[in-house]
Enzyme design. Structure first.
Site, PDB file in Angstrom:
ATOM      1  N   THR A 156      -5.156   3.119  -0.235  1.00 43.82           N
ATOM      2  CA  THR A 156      -4.780   2.059  -1.600  1.00 43.82           C
ATOM      3  C   THR A 156      -5.243   0.830  -1.619  1.00 43.82           C
ATOM      4  O   THR A 156      -5.896   0.341  -2.553  1.00 43.82           O
ATOM      5  CB  THR A 156      -3.323   2.370  -1.849  1.00 43.82           C
ATOM      6  OG1 THR A 156      -3.059   3.663  -2.063  1.00 43.82           O
ATOM      7  CG2 THR A 156      -3.227   1.870  -3.309  1.00 43.82           C
ATOM      8  N   ASP A 157      -5.040   0.063  -0.595  1.00 45.73           N
ATOM      9  CA  ASP A 157      -5.297  -1.158  -0.208  1.00 45.73           C
ATOM     10  C   ASP A 157      -7.063  -1.339  -0.513  1.00 45.73           C
ATOM     11  O   ASP A 157      -7.554  -2.206  -1.127  1.00 45.73           O
ATOM     12  CB  ASP A 157      -4.883  -1.865   0.796  1.00 45.73           C
ATOM     13  CG  ASP A 157      -3.621  -2.950   0.642  1.00 45.73           C
ATOM     14  OD1 ASP A 157      -3.203  -2.843  -0.519  1.00 45.73           O
ATOM     15  OD2 ASP A 157      -2.891  -2.971   1.692  1.00 45.73           O
ATOM     16  N   LEU A 158      -7.513  -0.542   0.526  1.00 46.06           N
ATOM     17  CA  LEU A 158      -8.989  -0.658   0.428  1.00 46.06           C
ATOM     18  C   LEU A 158      -9.701  -0.132  -0.785  1.00 46.06           C
ATOM     19  O   LEU A 158     -10.818  -0.984  -1.223  1.00 46.06           O
ATOM     20  CB  LEU A 158      -9.373   0.293   1.592  1.00 46.06           C
ATOM     21  CG  LEU A 158      -8.954  -0.054   3.047  1.00 46.06           C
ATOM     22  CD1 LEU A 158      -9.352   0.997   4.049  1.00 46.06           C
ATOM     23  CD2 LEU A 158      -9.605  -1.219   3.284  1.00 46.06           C
ATOM     24  N   ASP A 181       0.864  -1.222   0.207  1.00 42.39           N
ATOM     25  CA  ASP A 181      -0.027   0.162   0.054  1.00 42.39           C
ATOM     26  C   ASP A 181       0.915   1.256   0.111  1.00 42.39           C
ATOM     27  O   ASP A 181       0.681   2.214  -0.916  1.00 42.39           O
ATOM     28  CB  ASP A 181      -0.843   0.110   1.160  1.00 42.39           C
ATOM     29  CG  ASP A 181      -1.655   1.300   1.430  1.00 42.39           C
ATOM     30  OD1 ASP A 181      -2.755   1.345   0.861  1.00 42.39           O
ATOM     31  OD2 ASP A 181      -1.156   2.240   2.029  1.00 42.39           O
TER      32      ASP A 181
END
Length: 466
Positions: free
Chosen positions: A261-263, A233
Protein backbone atom coordinates in the site's frame (compact mmCIF):
# COMPACT_ATOMS: atom_id res chain seq x y z
CA UNK A 1 25.48 20.33 17.16
CA UNK A 2 26.36 24.02 17.24
CA UNK A 3 29.92 23.18 16.16
CA UNK A 4 28.59 21.22 13.18
CA UNK A 5 26.33 24.14 12.31
CA UNK A 6 29.15 26.64 12.53
CA UNK A 7 31.44 24.46 10.43
CA UNK A 8 28.70 24.06 7.81
CA UNK A 9 28.12 27.80 7.55
CA UNK A 10 31.86 28.45 7.37
CA UNK A 11 32.30 26.03 4.49
CA UNK A 12 29.25 27.41 2.71
CA UNK A 13 30.61 30.93 3.07
CA UNK A 14 34.05 29.86 1.89
CA UNK A 15 32.68 28.10 -1.17
CA UNK A 16 30.60 31.13 -2.17
CA UNK A 17 33.12 33.82 -1.31
CA UNK A 18 31.08 35.02 1.67
CA UNK A 19 32.39 35.95 5.08
CA UNK A 20 31.92 33.16 7.60
CA UNK A 21 30.02 35.53 9.80
CA UNK A 22 27.41 36.30 7.14
CA UNK A 23 23.72 35.61 7.57
CA UNK A 24 23.40 31.85 8.23
CA UNK A 25 20.19 31.49 6.20
CA UNK A 26 21.84 33.08 3.18
CA UNK A 27 24.84 30.85 3.71
CA UNK A 28 22.72 27.70 3.66
CA UNK A 29 20.86 28.94 0.58
CA UNK A 30 24.16 29.49 -1.21
CA UNK A 31 25.43 26.15 0.09
CA UNK A 32 22.58 24.17 -1.47
CA UNK A 33 21.44 26.15 -4.49
CA UNK A 34 22.81 28.34 -7.31
CA UNK A 35 21.83 31.97 -7.57
CA UNK A 36 18.14 32.86 -7.42
CA UNK A 37 16.25 32.25 -10.63
CA UNK A 38 18.78 29.78 -12.02
CA UNK A 39 17.71 26.33 -13.12
CA UNK A 40 21.21 25.09 -13.78
CA UNK A 41 22.23 21.78 -12.28
CA UNK A 42 25.34 22.92 -10.40
CA UNK A 43 26.45 20.47 -7.74
CA UNK A 44 27.94 21.21 -4.36
CA UNK A 45 31.42 22.72 -4.33
CA UNK A 46 34.20 20.27 -3.52
CA UNK A 47 34.71 21.75 -0.07
CA UNK A 48 31.14 20.88 0.90
CA UNK A 49 30.63 17.53 -0.79
CA UNK A 50 31.74 15.48 2.18
CA UNK A 51 29.23 17.27 4.40
CA UNK A 52 26.05 16.47 2.52
CA UNK A 53 24.61 13.23 3.81
CA UNK A 54 23.82 11.97 0.32
CA UNK A 55 26.03 13.90 -2.12
CA UNK A 56 25.63 12.61 -5.66
CA UNK A 57 29.35 12.81 -6.24
CA UNK A 58 30.35 11.05 -3.05
CA UNK A 59 29.88 7.46 -4.19
CA UNK A 60 31.85 5.32 -6.61
CA UNK A 61 30.50 2.07 -8.08
CA UNK A 62 32.51 -1.12 -7.78
CA UNK A 63 35.11 -2.01 -10.39
CA UNK A 64 32.99 -4.68 -12.02
CA UNK A 65 30.13 -2.24 -12.66
CA UNK A 66 32.25 0.85 -13.24
CA UNK A 67 31.26 1.02 -16.90
CA UNK A 68 27.54 0.25 -17.09
CA UNK A 69 25.72 0.80 -20.34
CA UNK A 70 24.40 4.37 -20.15
CA UNK A 71 20.76 5.19 -20.82
CA UNK A 72 19.86 6.48 -24.28
CA UNK A 73 18.57 9.77 -22.90
CA UNK A 74 19.95 12.16 -20.28
CA UNK A 75 18.24 12.15 -16.87
CA UNK A 76 14.83 13.67 -17.69
CA UNK A 77 14.47 15.47 -14.35
CA UNK A 78 17.93 17.00 -14.41
CA UNK A 79 17.63 20.53 -13.02
CA UNK A 80 14.44 19.80 -11.04
CA UNK A 81 14.88 20.44 -7.32
CA UNK A 82 12.81 18.57 -4.75
CA UNK A 83 12.50 19.31 -1.02
CA UNK A 84 11.67 16.00 0.63
CA UNK A 85 9.92 16.28 4.00
CA UNK A 86 8.83 12.63 4.08
CA UNK A 87 9.89 9.68 6.17
CA UNK A 88 9.42 5.90 6.39
CA UNK A 89 8.29 4.42 3.02
CA UNK A 90 5.57 5.88 0.77
CA UNK A 91 7.09 9.37 0.56
CA UNK A 92 10.76 8.34 0.46
CA UNK A 93 9.95 5.76 -2.24
CA UNK A 94 8.28 8.47 -4.32
CA UNK A 95 11.18 10.91 -3.97
CA UNK A 96 13.72 8.16 -4.66
CA UNK A 97 12.03 7.53 -8.01
CA UNK A 98 12.31 11.25 -8.77
CA UNK A 99 15.99 11.20 -7.74
CA UNK A 100 16.59 8.18 -9.97
CA UNK A 101 15.41 10.31 -12.91
CA UNK A 102 17.92 13.04 -12.12
CA UNK A 103 16.01 15.31 -9.74
CA UNK A 104 18.14 16.95 -7.03
CA UNK A 105 16.33 15.64 -3.94
CA UNK A 106 17.20 17.18 -0.59
CA UNK A 107 15.87 15.06 2.26
CA UNK A 108 15.08 17.17 5.31
CA UNK A 109 15.30 15.13 8.51
CA UNK A 110 14.73 15.79 12.18
CA UNK A 111 17.94 16.62 14.10
CA UNK A 112 17.27 13.87 16.64
CA UNK A 113 17.63 10.58 14.83
CA UNK A 114 16.47 11.59 11.37
CA UNK A 115 14.10 9.39 9.39
CA UNK A 116 12.46 6.78 11.64
CA UNK A 117 13.72 3.94 9.45
CA UNK A 118 17.38 4.71 10.21
CA UNK A 119 16.74 2.88 13.48
CA UNK A 120 14.80 -0.03 11.96
CA UNK A 121 17.55 -2.61 12.38
CA UNK A 122 18.72 -5.31 12.15
CA UNK A 123 19.67 -5.86 9.45
CA UNK A 124 22.03 -2.98 8.80
CA UNK A 125 25.15 -2.23 6.80
CA UNK A 126 28.12 -2.93 9.13
CA UNK A 127 30.32 0.12 9.65
CA UNK A 128 34.03 -0.20 8.97
CA UNK A 129 36.58 0.82 11.62
CA UNK A 130 36.55 4.59 11.96
CA UNK A 131 40.03 4.94 10.41
CA UNK A 132 38.71 3.27 7.24
CA UNK A 133 35.64 5.46 6.91
CA UNK A 134 35.43 8.42 4.55
CA UNK A 135 34.67 10.84 7.37
CA UNK A 136 36.13 14.30 7.94
CA UNK A 137 38.64 14.26 10.77
CA UNK A 138 36.61 16.83 12.68
CA UNK A 139 33.63 14.45 12.79
CA UNK A 140 35.31 11.13 13.50
CA UNK A 141 34.49 11.12 17.19
CA UNK A 142 30.81 11.90 16.60
CA UNK A 143 30.44 9.49 13.69
CA UNK A 144 32.10 6.65 15.59
CA UNK A 145 29.16 6.71 18.00
CA UNK A 146 26.48 6.55 15.28
CA UNK A 147 24.47 3.35 14.86
CA UNK A 148 24.94 1.33 11.70
CA UNK A 149 22.79 2.35 8.71
CA UNK A 150 19.66 0.19 8.49
CA UNK A 151 18.96 -1.83 5.37
CA UNK A 152 15.40 -0.48 5.39
CA UNK A 153 16.58 3.13 5.17
CA UNK A 154 19.09 2.29 2.45
CA UNK A 155 16.33 0.65 0.39
CA UNK A 156 14.44 3.85 -0.41
CA UNK A 157 16.87 6.75 -0.06
CA UNK A 158 19.42 6.29 -2.83
CA UNK A 159 20.49 9.24 -4.99
CA UNK A 160 19.44 11.84 -2.37
CA UNK A 161 21.25 14.46 -0.33
CA UNK A 162 20.19 15.06 3.25
CA UNK A 163 20.20 17.76 5.89
CA UNK A 164 18.76 18.01 9.39
CA UNK A 165 16.55 20.96 10.28
CA UNK A 166 14.34 21.66 13.28
CA UNK A 167 11.16 22.80 11.53
CA UNK A 168 9.64 23.94 14.82
CA UNK A 169 12.23 26.67 15.22
CA UNK A 170 12.00 30.04 13.47
CA UNK A 171 15.49 29.63 12.10
CA UNK A 172 14.64 26.19 10.76
CA UNK A 173 11.54 27.51 9.01
CA UNK A 174 13.56 30.31 7.44
CA UNK A 175 16.03 27.79 6.09
CA UNK A 176 13.22 25.70 4.64
CA UNK A 177 11.65 28.80 3.07
CA UNK A 178 14.95 29.57 1.40
CA UNK A 179 15.17 26.02 0.11
CA UNK A 180 11.65 26.29 -1.31
CA UNK A 181 12.42 29.55 -3.11
CA UNK A 182 14.79 27.59 -5.33
CA UNK A 183 12.77 24.37 -5.48
CA UNK A 184 10.26 22.99 -7.96
CA UNK A 185 8.60 20.36 -5.77
CA UNK A 186 7.88 19.79 -2.09
CA UNK A 187 6.78 16.34 -0.89
CA UNK A 188 5.51 15.82 2.66
CA UNK A 189 3.68 13.16 4.66
CA UNK A 190 2.64 14.96 7.84
CA UNK A 191 -0.86 14.79 9.30
CA UNK A 192 -3.25 17.22 7.57
CA UNK A 193 -2.80 20.73 8.97
CA UNK A 194 0.43 19.97 10.84
CA UNK A 195 2.75 21.85 8.49
CA UNK A 196 0.26 24.69 8.08
CA UNK A 197 0.48 25.22 11.84
CA UNK A 198 4.22 25.81 11.34
CA UNK A 199 3.76 28.18 8.36
CA UNK A 200 4.93 25.41 6.02
CA UNK A 201 1.63 24.40 4.41
CA UNK A 202 0.81 24.71 0.72
CA UNK A 203 -0.63 28.22 0.96
CA UNK A 204 2.35 29.38 3.00
CA UNK A 205 4.89 28.05 0.52
CA UNK A 206 2.80 29.14 -2.47
CA UNK A 207 3.23 32.71 -1.23
CA UNK A 208 7.00 32.15 -1.31
CA UNK A 209 7.10 30.21 -4.61
CA UNK A 210 3.86 30.70 -6.59
CA UNK A 211 4.50 27.83 -9.02
CA UNK A 212 5.53 25.28 -6.38
CA UNK A 213 4.22 21.73 -6.78
CA UNK A 214 3.34 20.59 -3.26
CA UNK A 215 2.53 16.89 -2.80
CA UNK A 216 0.89 15.75 0.43
CA UNK A 217 0.80 12.04 1.27
CA UNK A 218 -1.52 11.12 4.13
CA UNK A 219 -3.41 8.10 5.38
CA UNK A 220 -6.90 9.24 4.37
CA UNK A 221 -6.54 12.54 2.53
CA UNK A 222 -6.89 16.19 3.51
CA UNK A 223 -10.70 16.08 3.90
CA UNK A 224 -13.43 13.71 5.06
CA UNK A 225 -14.27 12.24 8.48
CA UNK A 226 -11.08 10.15 8.63
CA UNK A 227 -8.83 12.92 7.30
CA UNK A 228 -7.19 13.70 10.66
CA UNK A 229 -6.30 10.03 11.23
CA UNK A 230 -2.77 8.77 10.90
CA UNK A 231 -2.12 6.27 8.12
CA UNK A 232 0.00 3.14 8.30
CA UNK A 233 0.38 0.60 5.52
CA UNK A 234 -1.09 -2.36 7.38
CA UNK A 235 -3.94 -0.30 8.87
CA UNK A 236 -4.96 1.03 5.47
CA UNK A 237 -4.57 -2.42 3.90
CA UNK A 238 -7.08 -3.69 6.47
CA UNK A 239 -9.38 -0.68 6.18
CA UNK A 240 -9.44 -0.56 2.38
CA UNK A 241 -10.12 -4.15 1.39
CA UNK A 242 -6.68 -5.66 0.73
CA UNK A 243 -6.52 -7.92 3.79
CA UNK A 244 -10.02 -9.22 3.08
CA UNK A 245 -8.84 -10.72 -0.22
CA UNK A 246 -5.36 -11.85 0.89
CA UNK A 247 -4.80 -15.32 2.32
CA UNK A 248 -6.33 -18.78 2.07
CA UNK A 249 -10.14 -19.11 1.92
CA UNK A 250 -10.40 -21.04 5.20
CA UNK A 251 -7.75 -19.11 7.10
CA UNK A 252 -7.56 -15.62 8.71
CA UNK A 253 -6.57 -12.62 6.56
CA UNK A 254 -2.83 -12.07 6.11
CA UNK A 255 -0.73 -9.12 5.09
CA UNK A 256 1.27 -8.99 1.89
CA UNK A 257 5.00 -9.70 2.28
CA UNK A 258 5.99 -6.09 1.54
CA UNK A 259 4.23 -2.80 2.35
CA UNK A 260 2.48 -2.75 -1.00
CA UNK A 261 0.00 0.00 0.00
CA UNK A 262 2.86 2.36 0.80
CA UNK A 263 4.70 1.43 -2.38
CA UNK A 264 1.73 1.86 -4.71
CA UNK A 265 0.96 5.21 -3.10
CA UNK A 266 4.55 6.29 -3.73
CA UNK A 267 4.20 5.24 -7.37
CA UNK A 268 0.92 7.16 -7.74
CA UNK A 269 2.42 10.32 -6.27
CA UNK A 270 5.58 10.01 -8.36
CA UNK A 271 3.34 9.90 -11.46
CA UNK A 272 1.23 12.80 -10.21
CA UNK A 273 4.33 14.96 -9.68
CA UNK A 274 5.59 14.14 -13.18
CA UNK A 275 2.20 15.14 -14.61
CA UNK A 276 2.17 18.34 -12.56
CA UNK A 277 5.62 19.26 -13.86
CA UNK A 278 4.38 18.79 -17.43
CA UNK A 279 1.31 20.85 -16.66
CA UNK A 280 3.35 23.63 -15.12
CA UNK A 281 5.53 23.77 -18.23
CA UNK A 282 2.37 24.66 -20.17
CA UNK A 283 0.42 26.78 -17.70
CA UNK A 284 3.09 28.12 -15.37
CA UNK A 285 0.92 27.04 -12.43
CA UNK A 286 1.84 24.92 -9.46
CA UNK A 287 -0.65 22.70 -7.63
CA UNK A 288 -1.37 21.00 -4.34
CA UNK A 289 -1.40 17.22 -4.88
CA UNK A 290 -3.62 15.58 -2.26
CA UNK A 291 -2.81 11.83 -2.19
CA UNK A 292 -3.73 9.20 0.36
CA UNK A 293 -2.86 5.60 1.11
CA UNK A 294 -6.60 4.90 1.44
CA UNK A 295 -7.53 6.00 -2.08
CA UNK A 296 -4.40 4.49 -3.62
CA UNK A 297 -5.24 1.14 -2.05
CA UNK A 298 -8.84 1.24 -3.26
CA UNK A 299 -7.67 2.18 -6.76
CA UNK A 300 -5.29 -0.80 -6.83
CA UNK A 301 -8.07 -3.25 -5.98
CA UNK A 302 -8.41 -3.14 -9.78
CA UNK A 303 -10.50 -6.04 -11.14
CA UNK A 304 -11.66 -7.01 -7.64
CA UNK A 305 -13.18 -3.56 -7.20
CA UNK A 306 -14.68 -3.64 -10.69
CA UNK A 307 -16.21 -7.08 -10.09
CA UNK A 308 -17.94 -5.84 -6.96
CA UNK A 309 -19.13 -2.58 -8.53
CA UNK A 310 -20.54 -4.36 -11.59
CA UNK A 311 -22.00 -7.48 -9.97
CA UNK A 312 -22.56 -6.44 -6.35
CA UNK A 313 -21.02 -9.77 -5.31
CA UNK A 314 -18.62 -9.69 -2.37
CA UNK A 315 -15.04 -10.77 -2.98
CA UNK A 316 -13.29 -13.43 -0.95
CA UNK A 317 -9.82 -14.87 -0.35
CA UNK A 318 -8.43 -17.27 -2.94
CA UNK A 319 -4.90 -17.91 -1.70
CA UNK A 320 -2.75 -18.14 -4.83
CA UNK A 321 -5.72 -19.23 -6.97
CA UNK A 322 -7.70 -17.04 -9.36
CA UNK A 323 -11.50 -16.66 -9.08
CA UNK A 324 -12.00 -16.73 -12.86
CA UNK A 325 -9.16 -18.89 -14.28
CA UNK A 326 -8.37 -22.56 -13.53
CA UNK A 327 -5.70 -23.90 -13.15
CA UNK A 328 -3.99 -20.70 -12.07
CA UNK A 329 -2.31 -21.26 -8.70
CA UNK A 330 0.59 -22.69 -6.73
CA UNK A 331 0.69 -26.49 -6.60
CA UNK A 332 3.06 -28.95 -4.90
CA UNK A 333 5.77 -31.00 -6.62
CA UNK A 334 8.01 -33.69 -5.16
CA UNK A 335 10.55 -31.13 -3.87
CA UNK A 336 8.68 -27.86 -3.48
CA UNK A 337 6.05 -25.78 -5.19
CA UNK A 338 5.37 -24.52 -8.68
CA UNK A 339 3.10 -21.74 -9.93
CA UNK A 340 1.11 -22.79 -12.98
CA UNK A 341 -1.01 -20.38 -15.00
CA UNK A 342 -2.92 -22.13 -17.79
CA UNK A 343 -4.83 -19.10 -19.00
CA UNK A 344 -6.70 -20.64 -21.92
CA UNK A 345 -7.95 -23.96 -23.24
CA UNK A 346 -4.91 -24.49 -25.46
CA UNK A 347 -2.51 -24.10 -22.57
CA UNK A 348 -4.59 -26.46 -20.46
CA UNK A 349 -4.45 -29.08 -23.22
CA UNK A 350 -0.65 -28.70 -23.37
CA UNK A 351 -0.41 -29.02 -19.58
CA UNK A 352 -2.43 -32.23 -19.48
CA UNK A 353 -0.30 -33.66 -22.28
CA UNK A 354 2.93 -32.91 -20.40
CA UNK A 355 1.45 -34.48 -17.26
CA UNK A 356 0.63 -37.63 -19.24
CA UNK A 357 -3.14 -37.24 -18.87
CA UNK A 358 -4.41 -35.71 -22.15
CA UNK A 359 -7.84 -37.19 -21.49
CA UNK A 360 -8.42 -34.50 -18.85
CA UNK A 361 -8.58 -31.85 -21.58
CA UNK A 362 -11.25 -33.85 -23.39
CA UNK A 363 -13.35 -34.35 -20.27
CA UNK A 364 -16.46 -32.21 -20.66
CA UNK A 365 -16.07 -31.02 -17.07
CA UNK A 366 -12.67 -29.50 -17.88
CA UNK A 367 -12.74 -28.82 -21.63
CA UNK A 368 -13.57 -25.12 -21.16
CA UNK A 369 -12.37 -22.58 -18.62
CA UNK A 370 -15.94 -22.10 -17.39
CA UNK A 371 -16.16 -25.85 -16.75
CA UNK A 372 -12.79 -25.87 -14.98
CA UNK A 373 -13.87 -22.99 -12.74
CA UNK A 374 -17.11 -24.80 -11.86
CA UNK A 375 -15.24 -28.05 -11.16
CA UNK A 376 -12.00 -26.75 -9.64
CA UNK A 377 -12.49 -28.81 -6.47
CA UNK A 378 -12.31 -31.96 -8.61
CA UNK A 379 -9.62 -30.86 -11.07
CA UNK A 380 -7.00 -29.33 -8.76
CA UNK A 381 -6.45 -32.47 -6.60
CA UNK A 382 -5.98 -34.50 -9.81
CA UNK A 383 -3.33 -32.09 -11.09
CA UNK A 384 -1.58 -31.93 -7.72
CA UNK A 385 -1.19 -35.70 -7.55
CA UNK A 386 0.38 -35.73 -11.01
CA UNK A 387 2.75 -32.84 -10.24
CA UNK A 388 3.94 -34.47 -7.01
CA UNK A 389 5.48 -37.33 -8.99
CA UNK A 390 8.41 -35.15 -10.18
CA UNK A 391 10.48 -32.14 -9.12
CA UNK A 392 9.57 -28.55 -9.83
CA UNK A 393 12.51 -28.18 -12.24
CA UNK A 394 11.44 -31.33 -14.11
CA UNK A 395 8.04 -29.82 -14.86
CA UNK A 396 9.50 -26.41 -15.74
CA UNK A 397 11.78 -28.12 -18.27
CA UNK A 398 8.96 -30.27 -19.66
CA UNK A 399 6.59 -27.33 -20.06
CA UNK A 400 9.35 -25.45 -21.85
CA UNK A 401 7.55 -22.11 -21.78
CA UNK A 402 4.48 -23.45 -23.56
CA UNK A 403 2.46 -23.06 -20.37
CA UNK A 404 3.32 -20.19 -17.99
CA UNK A 405 4.99 -21.70 -14.93
CA UNK A 406 7.70 -20.87 -12.41
CA UNK A 407 9.20 -22.35 -9.26
CA UNK A 408 8.70 -20.54 -5.96
CA UNK A 409 12.06 -18.86 -5.43
CA UNK A 410 13.29 -17.45 -2.15
CA UNK A 411 15.00 -14.05 -2.07
CA UNK A 412 18.52 -15.46 -2.49
CA UNK A 413 17.40 -17.48 -5.50
CA UNK A 414 15.63 -14.43 -6.91
CA UNK A 415 18.80 -12.32 -6.93
CA UNK A 416 20.76 -15.27 -8.34
CA UNK A 417 18.19 -15.78 -11.11
CA UNK A 418 20.06 -15.65 -14.45
CA UNK A 419 17.60 -13.08 -15.74
CA UNK A 420 18.17 -10.89 -12.68
CA UNK A 421 21.93 -11.09 -13.23
CA UNK A 422 21.60 -10.39 -16.97
CA UNK A 423 19.34 -7.38 -16.41
CA UNK A 424 21.44 -5.84 -13.63
CA UNK A 425 18.82 -5.68 -10.87
CA UNK A 426 21.43 -4.71 -8.30
CA UNK A 427 24.26 -2.23 -8.18
CA UNK A 428 27.08 -1.56 -5.75
CA UNK A 429 28.02 1.82 -4.36
CA UNK A 430 30.44 3.22 -1.82
CA UNK A 431 29.00 4.17 1.57
CA UNK A 432 31.23 6.50 3.63
CA UNK A 433 30.96 4.36 6.76
CA UNK A 434 30.05 0.89 5.52
CA UNK A 435 32.27 0.83 2.44
CA UNK A 436 31.02 -0.82 -0.72
CA UNK A 437 27.51 -2.21 -0.38
CA UNK A 438 24.99 -3.77 -2.72
CA UNK A 439 21.58 -2.16 -3.26
CA UNK A 440 18.69 -2.57 -5.67
CA UNK A 441 18.99 -0.78 -9.00
CA UNK A 442 16.20 1.19 -10.70
CA UNK A 443 13.66 -1.05 -12.41
CA UNK A 444 13.44 0.64 -15.82
CA UNK A 445 15.84 0.90 -18.76
CA UNK A 446 15.91 3.86 -21.11
CA UNK A 447 17.14 2.41 -24.37
CA UNK A 448 20.09 0.18 -23.55
CA UNK A 449 20.74 1.23 -19.95
CA UNK A 450 19.35 2.35 -16.61
CA UNK A 451 19.67 5.74 -14.99
CA UNK A 452 22.83 5.70 -12.86
CA UNK A 453 22.89 5.16 -9.12
CA UNK A 454 25.71 7.43 -8.08
CA UNK A 455 25.29 7.23 -4.32
CA UNK A 456 23.56 5.53 -1.46
CA UNK A 457 21.86 7.25 1.43
CA UNK A 458 24.13 8.32 4.27
CA UNK A 459 23.89 9.68 7.78
CA UNK A 460 22.60 13.24 7.85
CA UNK A 461 25.19 15.46 9.46
CA UNK A 462 25.20 19.00 8.12
CA UNK A 463 24.11 21.66 7.78
CA UNK A 464 22.12 21.18 10.97
CA UNK A 465 19.99 23.48 13.10
CA UNK A 466 19.64 23.15 16.85
Amino acid sequence: MSRILARSFALAAKSTGRNAGADPVAAVQAHWFPASGSRRTDRLPSSARHLSSSSRLASQPLDQIAKPVPPSIPPPLKGIKVVDLTRVLAGPYCTMLLADLGADVIKVEHPKGGDDTRAWAPPSAPSKPIDQQRVPNSKRDAWSKLPEESAYFLAVNRNKRSITVDLKSQEGREILHNLVRQADVVVENYLPGKLSSMQLGYEDLKNIKPDIIYASITGYGQTGPFGPSAGYDVIIAADAGLFHITGEPDRPPVKVGVAVTDLTTGLYVHGAIMAALLGRATTGQGVHIDASLFEAQIATLANVASSYLISGKEATRWGTAHPSIVPYQVMPTSDGYIMVGAGNDGQFKTLTGVLGKPALAADERFASNAGRVANRDVLIPLLEELLKTQTAQHWIDKLGGRVPAAPIRNIKQTFEHPQAVARGVTTEVDHPRAGRIKISAPAVRYGEGKMPVSLCAKRASAPSIN
